[in-house]
Design a protein around this motif. Structure first.
Motif, PDB file in Angstrom:
ATOM      1  N   UNK A  56     -12.682 -76.498  -9.277  1.00  0.00           N
ATOM      2  CA  UNK A  56     -12.416 -77.799  -9.607  1.00  0.00           C
ATOM      3  C   UNK A  56     -11.904 -77.781 -11.276  1.00  0.00           C
ATOM      4  N   UNK A  57     -12.711 -77.097 -11.965  1.00  0.00           N
ATOM      5  CA  UNK A  57     -12.699 -76.830 -13.480  1.00  0.00           C
ATOM      6  C   UNK A  57     -11.214 -76.153 -13.659  1.00  0.00           C
ATOM      7  N   UNK A  58     -10.922 -75.155 -12.905  1.00  0.00           N
ATOM      8  CA  UNK A  58      -9.635 -74.396 -12.952  1.00  0.00           C
ATOM      9  C   UNK A  58      -8.411 -75.298 -12.737  1.00  0.00           C
ATOM     10  N   UNK A  59      -8.481 -76.145 -11.670  1.00  0.00           N
ATOM     11  CA  UNK A  59      -7.449 -77.179 -11.386  1.00  0.00           C
ATOM     12  C   UNK A  59      -7.309 -78.365 -12.455  1.00  0.00           C
ATOM     13  N   UNK A  60      -8.394 -78.549 -13.256  1.00  0.00           N
ATOM     14  CA  UNK A  60      -8.430 -79.652 -14.210  1.00  0.00           C
ATOM     15  C   UNK A  60      -7.980 -78.928 -15.480  1.00  0.00           C
ATOM     16  N   UNK A  61      -8.139 -77.526 -15.743  1.00  0.00           N
ATOM     17  CA  UNK A  61      -7.887 -76.843 -16.758  1.00  0.00           C
ATOM     18  C   UNK A  61      -8.697 -77.085 -17.839  1.00  0.00           C
ATOM     19  N   UNK A  62      -9.890 -77.451 -17.609  1.00  0.00           N
ATOM     20  CA  UNK A  62     -10.969 -77.563 -18.610  1.00  0.00           C
ATOM     21  C   UNK A  62     -11.495 -76.039 -19.220  1.00  0.00           C
ATOM     22  N   UNK A  63     -11.403 -76.163 -20.415  1.00  0.00           N
ATOM     23  CA  UNK A  63     -12.186 -74.906 -21.455  1.00  0.00           C
ATOM     24  C   UNK A  63     -13.006 -75.301 -22.325  1.00  0.00           C
ATOM     25  N   UNK A  64     -14.303 -75.141 -21.695  1.00  0.00           N
ATOM     26  CA  UNK A  64     -15.343 -75.650 -22.654  1.00  0.00           C
ATOM     27  C   UNK A  64     -16.600 -74.806 -22.517  1.00  0.00           C
ATOM     28  N   UNK A  65     -17.615 -74.966 -23.269  1.00  0.00           N
ATOM     29  CA  UNK A  65     -18.687 -74.100 -22.868  1.00  0.00           C
ATOM     30  C   UNK A  65     -19.427 -74.368 -21.584  1.00  0.00           C
ATOM     31  N   UNK A  66     -19.302 -75.426 -21.082  1.00  0.00           N
ATOM     32  CA  UNK A  66     -20.126 -75.528 -19.581  1.00  0.00           C
ATOM     33  C   UNK A  66     -19.240 -74.946 -18.752  1.00  0.00           C
ATOM     34  N   UNK A  67     -17.942 -74.744 -18.777  1.00  0.00           N
ATOM     35  CA  UNK A  67     -16.989 -74.176 -18.058  1.00  0.00           C
ATOM     36  C   UNK A  67     -17.155 -72.481 -18.226  1.00  0.00           C
ATOM     37  N   UNK A  68     -17.556 -72.188 -19.356  1.00  0.00           N
ATOM     38  CA  UNK A  68     -17.709 -70.771 -19.633  1.00  0.00           C
ATOM     39  C   UNK A  68     -19.216 -70.410 -18.939  1.00  0.00           C
ATOM     40  N   UNK A  69     -20.189 -71.344 -18.960  1.00  0.00           N
ATOM     41  CA  UNK A  69     -21.295 -70.942 -18.325  1.00  0.00           C
ATOM     42  C   UNK A  69     -21.325 -70.886 -16.932  1.00  0.00           C
ATOM     43  N   UNK A  70     -20.431 -71.933 -16.085  1.00  0.00           N
ATOM     44  CA  UNK A  70     -20.113 -71.935 -14.998  1.00  0.00           C
ATOM     45  C   UNK A  70     -19.582 -70.411 -14.657  1.00  0.00           C
ATOM     46  N   UNK A  71     -18.614 -70.084 -15.196  1.00  0.00           N
ATOM     47  CA  UNK A  71     -17.893 -68.532 -14.721  1.00  0.00           C
ATOM     48  C   UNK A  71     -19.082 -67.566 -14.849  1.00  0.00           C
ATOM     49  N   UNK A  72     -20.077 -67.780 -15.803  1.00  0.00           N
ATOM     50  CA  UNK A  72     -21.172 -66.605 -15.657  1.00  0.00           C
ATOM     51  C   UNK A  72     -21.952 -66.715 -14.380  1.00  0.00           C
ATOM     52  N   UNK A  73     -22.274 -67.818 -13.843  1.00  0.00           N
ATOM     53  CA  UNK A  73     -22.851 -68.181 -12.780  1.00  0.00           C
ATOM     54  C   UNK A  73     -22.151 -67.840 -11.582  1.00  0.00           C
ATOM     55  N   UNK A  74     -20.876 -68.032 -11.569  1.00  0.00           N
ATOM     56  CA  UNK A  74     -19.978 -67.518 -10.464  1.00  0.00           C
ATOM     57  C   UNK A  74     -19.589 -66.011 -10.518  1.00  0.00           C
ATOM     58  N   UNK A  75     -19.733 -65.518 -11.489  1.00  0.00           N
ATOM     59  CA  UNK A  75     -19.755 -63.747 -11.737  1.00  0.00           C
ATOM     60  C   UNK A  75     -20.973 -63.266 -11.279  1.00  0.00           C
ATOM     61  N   UNK A  76     -21.968 -64.096 -11.494  1.00  0.00           N
ATOM     62  CA  UNK A  76     -23.200 -63.202 -11.021  1.00  0.00           C
ATOM     63  C   UNK A  76     -23.202 -62.908  -9.618  1.00  0.00           C
ATOM     64  N   UNK A  77     -22.611 -64.144  -8.699  1.00  0.00           N
ATOM     65  CA  UNK A  77     -22.631 -64.276  -7.428  1.00  0.00           C
ATOM     66  C   UNK A  77     -21.374 -63.399  -6.749  1.00  0.00           C
ATOM     67  N   UNK A  78     -20.293 -63.211  -7.569  1.00  0.00           N
ATOM     68  CA  UNK A  78     -19.308 -62.283  -7.330  1.00  0.00           C
ATOM     69  C   UNK A  78     -18.579 -61.700  -8.332  1.00  0.00           C
ATOM     70  N   UNK A  79     -18.877 -60.482  -8.703  1.00  0.00           N
ATOM     71  CA  UNK A  79     -18.625 -60.049 -10.145  1.00  0.00           C
ATOM     72  C   UNK A  79     -17.242 -59.174  -9.965  1.00  0.00           C
ATOM     73  N   UNK A  80     -16.790 -59.555  -8.564  1.00  0.00           N
ATOM     74  CA  UNK A  80     -15.273 -58.719  -8.561  1.00  0.00           C
ATOM     75  C   UNK A  80     -14.109 -59.820  -8.214  1.00  0.00           C
ATOM     76  N   UNK A  81     -14.423 -61.115  -8.566  1.00  0.00           N
ATOM     77  CA  UNK A  81     -13.383 -62.073  -8.429  1.00  0.00           C
ATOM     78  C   UNK A  81     -12.590 -62.101  -9.737  1.00  0.00           C
ATOM     79  N   UNK A  82     -11.201 -61.568  -9.487  1.00  0.00           N
ATOM     80  CA  UNK A  82     -10.284 -61.517 -10.723  1.00  0.00           C
ATOM     81  C   UNK A  82     -10.001 -62.948 -11.406  1.00  0.00           C
ATOM     82  N   UNK A  83     -10.052 -63.705 -10.465  1.00  0.00           N
ATOM     83  CA  UNK A  83      -9.339 -65.211 -10.934  1.00  0.00           C
ATOM     84  C   UNK A  83     -10.618 -65.712 -11.918  1.00  0.00           C
ATOM     85  N   UNK A  84     -11.631 -65.560 -11.712  1.00  0.00           N
ATOM     86  CA  UNK A  84     -12.699 -66.057 -12.618  1.00  0.00           C
ATOM     87  C   UNK A  84     -12.903 -65.307 -13.941  1.00  0.00           C
TER      88      UNK A  84
END
Length: 331
Positions: A56-84
């Motif tokens: 949803x964040x990527x589709x919206x194009x949001x670039x913010x601190x909360x979006x950065x924090x969200x990528x941190x959590x996503x990469x903790x779950x899947x550190x091999x995700x190139x898109x993230x």
């Protein structure tokens, strides 16, 4: 996936994004696998929710601190995700983030994911953005030590890139020597040694020194493919590029063979060594040595490559016969 446990999701105080007030403005975007997916992956609720919000964040194009924090959590779950990782870089640039903090974050990620290409690629981009490689040698040394694999390809690749980019060659031979002393069969360390030497240049003095270095280690471990390959590489850097350009190597090889050593790497060197001389001087005695060694390799010491050694033998004979015919025609 890195987090596939419902128990972890239910047992911790982790709050789903759908229940967070500061995320109420975002509508999660579920993954679209089509109407009839062949294999439906059983994502954990936490994994599914985090990545629904990432999409949803990527589709919206949001670039913010909360979006950065969200990528941190996503990469903790899947550190091999190139898109993230790519979107994380876009966010870092957009919000003018503290890149030193990002390096500190990557130190921890690499400790847990030392063989993950995406992590190393992200590290390189951040270092390029900072235009400073002062931390990279320590990082890669730790990865090679702590990972328990001193042959980690990604760590070595990153180390070579940093050395080449920021001219960090000066103390590298000392580092490599330590690794070779710890494991003389560490082909990555031998390769790194050649990489450094090539930068400084192969003068006759350097070639002689490096041949002595490798031969000393071969005397300890005769069946060491890494050291034999290194010797061939160094000899090819000589002015003539021939394996007999430094006689001491041929002498050691023949001494080992005559003493009864039948290392396939020693024998392969001798085959190339004698073949060069046979072709250079149409020397039948040298050719016969090649034929004998090839037969030994094919029948006993390197049977899995029998056809290759048979080819080497027949190809040498063909080249010598052709050379003899040409000489007769011009006589």
């Amino acid at each position: 996936m890195a987090d596939s446990s419902d128990d972890e999701y239910l047992a911790t105080d982790w709050l789903p994004y759908s229940e967070r007030e500061d995320w109420s403005d975002i509508t999660p975007l579920p993954q679209d696998d089509g109407p009839s997916p062949v294999v439906s992956i059983a994502y954990s609720p936490k994994f599914r929710e985090v990545f629904d919000y990432v999409r949803a964040i990527i589709a919206k194009g949001e670039k913010s601190q909360r979006a950065l924090d969200l990528t941190t959590e996503a990469l903790r779950l899947n550190p091999a995700n190139y898109t993230v990782w790519q979107y994380r870089r876009d966010i870092l640039r957009a919000i003018d983030a503290n890149l030193q903090d990002e390096l500190d974050y990557l130190d921890e990620v690499i400790k847990q994911n030392a063989k993950n290409y995406q992590v190393w690629h992200h590290r390189r981009v951040i270092v390029e953005m900072l235009n400073s490689g002062q931390w990279e040698l320590e990082l890669t040394e730790n990865a090679l030590d702590n990972d328990g694999d001193a042959k980690n390809y990604h760590a070595w690749q990153h180390r070579q890139w940093a050395i080449r980019t920021f001219n960090l060659y000066d103390d590298e031979l000392e580092f490599v020597d330590r690794l070779i002393c710890a494991d003389q069969r560490n082909n990555s360390a031998w390769n790194q040694r050649f990489f450094v030497l090539k930068h400084f240049g192969f003068t006759p003095e350097v070639i002689r020194r490096e041949l002595a270095y490798a031969m000393d280690r071969i005397r300890v471990i005769k069946n060491n493919e890494s050291a034999w390959n290194f010797i061939v590489g160094v000899l090819r850097q000589s002015e003539s590029g021939k394996l007999n350009s430094y006689p001491e190597v041929g002498q050691l090889s023949e001494e080992l063979y005559n003493a009864g050593n039948r290392s396939p790497y020693l024998m392969a060197f001798l085959i190339d060594f004698y073949q060069e001389q046979a072709l250079e001087a149409a020397d039948d005695a040298m050719a016969q040595k090649v034929y004998t060694l090839c037969t030994e390799m094919a029948n006993k010491h390197d049977v899995i490559r029998r056809k290759y050694w048979q080819y080497v033998s027949s190809n040498l004979k063909s080249q010598l016969d052709k050379s003899a015919e040409q000489q007769e025609q011009t006589a």
